[in-house]
Scaffold this motif. Structure first.
Motif, PDB file in Angstrom:
ATOM      1  N   CYS A  31     -30.138   2.295 -17.108  1.00  0.00           N
ATOM      2  CA  CYS A  31     -30.715   3.627 -17.281  1.00  0.00           C
ATOM      3  C   CYS A  31     -29.668   4.559 -17.884  1.00  0.00           C
ATOM      4  O   CYS A  31     -28.489   4.485 -17.519  1.00  0.00           O
ATOM      5  CB  CYS A  31     -31.188   4.207 -15.951  1.00  0.00           C
ATOM      6  SG  CYS A  31     -32.752   3.552 -15.356  1.00  0.00           S
ATOM      7  N   LEU A  32     -30.115   5.429 -18.757  1.00  0.00           N
ATOM      8  CA  LEU A  32     -29.267   6.489 -19.303  1.00  0.00           C
ATOM      9  C   LEU A  32     -29.706   7.803 -18.681  1.00  0.00           C
ATOM     10  O   LEU A  32     -30.853   8.234 -18.872  1.00  0.00           O
ATOM     11  CB  LEU A  32     -29.388   6.561 -20.820  1.00  0.00           C
ATOM     12  CG  LEU A  32     -28.727   7.772 -21.494  1.00  0.00           C
ATOM     13  CD1 LEU A  32     -27.220   7.782 -21.240  1.00  0.00           C
ATOM     14  CD2 LEU A  32     -29.031   7.800 -22.990  1.00  0.00           C
ATOM     15  N   GLN A  33     -28.834   8.403 -17.898  1.00  0.00           N
ATOM     16  CA  GLN A  33     -29.142   9.673 -17.247  1.00  0.00           C
ATOM     17  C   GLN A  33     -28.703  10.836 -18.111  1.00  0.00           C
ATOM     18  O   GLN A  33     -27.540  10.928 -18.517  1.00  0.00           O
ATOM     19  CB  GLN A  33     -28.464   9.760 -15.883  1.00  0.00           C
ATOM     20  CG  GLN A  33     -28.752  11.066 -15.150  1.00  0.00           C
ATOM     21  CD  GLN A  33     -28.038  11.154 -13.811  1.00  0.00           C
ATOM     22  OE1 GLN A  33     -27.190  10.319 -13.506  1.00  0.00           O
ATOM     23  NE2 GLN A  33     -28.363  12.155 -13.019  1.00  0.00           N
ATOM     24  N   VAL A  34     -29.640  11.732 -18.396  1.00  0.00           N
ATOM     25  CA  VAL A  34     -29.359  12.930 -19.180  1.00  0.00           C
ATOM     26  C   VAL A  34     -29.781  14.140 -18.357  1.00  0.00           C
ATOM     27  O   VAL A  34     -30.935  14.226 -17.912  1.00  0.00           O
ATOM     28  CB  VAL A  34     -30.120  12.918 -20.530  1.00  0.00           C
ATOM     29  CG1 VAL A  34     -29.931  14.239 -21.259  1.00  0.00           C
ATOM     30  CG2 VAL A  34     -29.651  11.751 -21.389  1.00  0.00           C
ATOM     31  N   SER A  35     -28.873  15.055 -18.123  1.00  0.00           N
ATOM     32  CA  SER A  35     -29.194  16.267 -17.381  1.00  0.00           C
ATOM     33  C   SER A  35     -29.857  17.279 -18.309  1.00  0.00           C
ATOM     34  O   SER A  35     -29.364  17.545 -19.405  1.00  0.00           O
ATOM     35  CB  SER A  35     -27.924  16.879 -16.778  1.00  0.00           C
ATOM     36  OG  SER A  35     -27.369  16.017 -15.808  1.00  0.00           O
ATOM     37  N   VAL A  36     -30.982  17.804 -17.867  1.00  0.00           N
ATOM     38  CA  VAL A  36     -31.658  18.841 -18.639  1.00  0.00           C
ATOM     39  C   VAL A  36     -30.831  20.110 -18.550  1.00  0.00           C
ATOM     40  O   VAL A  36     -30.519  20.567 -17.450  1.00  0.00           O
ATOM     41  CB  VAL A  36     -33.083  19.082 -18.091  1.00  0.00           C
ATOM     42  CG1 VAL A  36     -33.752  20.232 -18.831  1.00  0.00           C
ATOM     43  CG2 VAL A  36     -33.913  17.815 -18.209  1.00  0.00           C
ATOM     44  N   PRO A  37     -30.429  20.681 -19.688  1.00  0.00           N
ATOM     45  CA  PRO A  37     -29.529  21.837 -19.642  1.00  0.00           C
ATOM     46  C   PRO A  37     -30.117  23.016 -18.875  1.00  0.00           C
ATOM     47  O   PRO A  37     -31.269  23.383 -19.072  1.00  0.00           O
ATOM     48  CB  PRO A  37     -29.343  22.192 -21.129  1.00  0.00           C
ATOM     49  CG  PRO A  37     -29.643  20.933 -21.860  1.00  0.00           C
ATOM     50  CD  PRO A  37     -30.719  20.268 -21.058  1.00  0.00           C
ATOM     51  N   GLY A  38     -29.317  23.553 -17.990  1.00  0.00           N
ATOM     52  CA  GLY A  38     -29.678  24.765 -17.283  1.00  0.00           C
ATOM     53  C   GLY A  38     -28.617  25.815 -17.547  1.00  0.00           C
ATOM     54  O   GLY A  38     -27.856  25.718 -18.511  1.00  0.00           O
ATOM     55  N   SER A  39     -28.553  26.792 -16.686  1.00  0.00           N
ATOM     56  CA  SER A  39     -27.556  27.843 -16.844  1.00  0.00           C
ATOM     57  C   SER A  39     -26.154  27.263 -16.685  1.00  0.00           C
ATOM     58  O   SER A  39     -25.806  26.713 -15.645  1.00  0.00           O
ATOM     59  CB  SER A  39     -27.788  28.945 -15.806  1.00  0.00           C
ATOM     60  OG  SER A  39     -26.790  29.935 -15.878  1.00  0.00           O
ATOM     61  N   GLY A  40     -25.373  27.317 -17.734  1.00  0.00           N
ATOM     62  CA  GLY A  40     -23.997  26.836 -17.678  1.00  0.00           C
ATOM     63  C   GLY A  40     -23.860  25.334 -17.809  1.00  0.00           C
ATOM     64  O   GLY A  40     -22.752  24.812 -17.711  1.00  0.00           O
TER      65      GLY A  40
END
Length: 255
Positions: A31-40
């Motif tokens: 699996c490739l984990q990508v964080s959805v951009p949030g504040s900062g």
């Protein structure tokens, strides 16, 4: 059930090499984990970064599941998260991923401030975020990644014993029962279970809903010497939650 190694878009070479080794040994990809951009938060990985990660784990996109981590969801944040998730679904473009999953969590960090001796509804914002995306996304909706009845980030270590509680999933909400501690041990949980079983939130399928519901009904009838502690309460809540979500997905196509 298959357990897959996960490589994060922010991983260095060592984690990626470990994922490559694990994938080579079990043959089920990764699996490739990508964080959805949030504040900062850091930006989405560009095409070059994704190519580098795939090369480092020695896998093709068709062998990799894309795991989008949207983090905590609150009422105000859900609206802001929707366009960010849609952007993450298209960046980088043209990847034939084996699967795409959107995961988030909306349960509060803890039960501080919750009223005692009655059920308090908490909106399942993670399920609502998924529906927002499914309604706006033109392709196949992503899989629903469920983080259960807990906050998506590891909470600080608490002191003392928690009051008997139950995080009970009822459709698009959780009903949170918290019982003030007044009896020896955790015996107040017997009363909490009886309140839940006699409430309108108890499902028509009753104890047959899940393993957790069977245990809750038993405690409501005071079958068993012990009410259990926080770990068992969470296990029963999770069992019920998974049964409800799986049923909703199978019947209605929504979590």
């Amino acid at each position: 059930m298959v357990l897959l190694a996960v490589v994060s878009a922010g991983s260095g070479t060592r984690p990626a090499s470990e994922v490559a080794q694990a994938a080579a040994e079990h043959g089920h990809g990764a699996c490739l984990q990508v964080s959805v951009p949030g504040s900062g938060a850091e930006a989405l990985p560009d095409e070059g970064r994704v190519d580098t990660l795939l090369a480092s784990v020695r896998l093709e996109p068709g062998e990799v599941g894309l795991f989008l981590d949207a983090g905590p969801v609150t009422g105000p944040s859900r609206k802001a998260l929707t366009p960010r998730v849609l952007e993450a679904l298209t960046s980088p473009p043209g990847r034939p991923w084996r699967s795409v999953c959107l995961a988030s969590g909306a349960f509060p960090l803890n039960l501080t401030g919750f009223p005692r001796s009655r059920a308090t509804p908490v909106a399942r914002g993670d399920a609502r975020l998924w529906r927002d995306i499914a309604e706006r996304w033109r392709g196949t909706p992503p899989d629903h990644g469920d983080l259960g009845v807990t906050h998506p980030r590891v909470p600080p270590r608490s002191r003392g014993r928690p009051d008997p509680n139950m995080r009970y999933t009822t459709g698009s909400d959780w009903q949170v029962f918290v019982c003030p501690r007044g009896k020896a041990g955790n015996d107040d949980f017997f009363d909490l279970s009886a309140d839940l079983v006699s409430s309108p939130h108890w499902p028509t399928t009753g104890a047959g809903t899940s393993w957790g519901d069977e245990r809750l009904e038993a405690r409501a009838a005071r079958r068993g010497d012990k009410a259990g502690g926080a770990t068992r309460w969470r296990a029963r809540a999770t069992s019920h939650h998974l049964a409800v979500v799986i049923s909703r997905l199978a019947r209605d196509g929504v979590p």
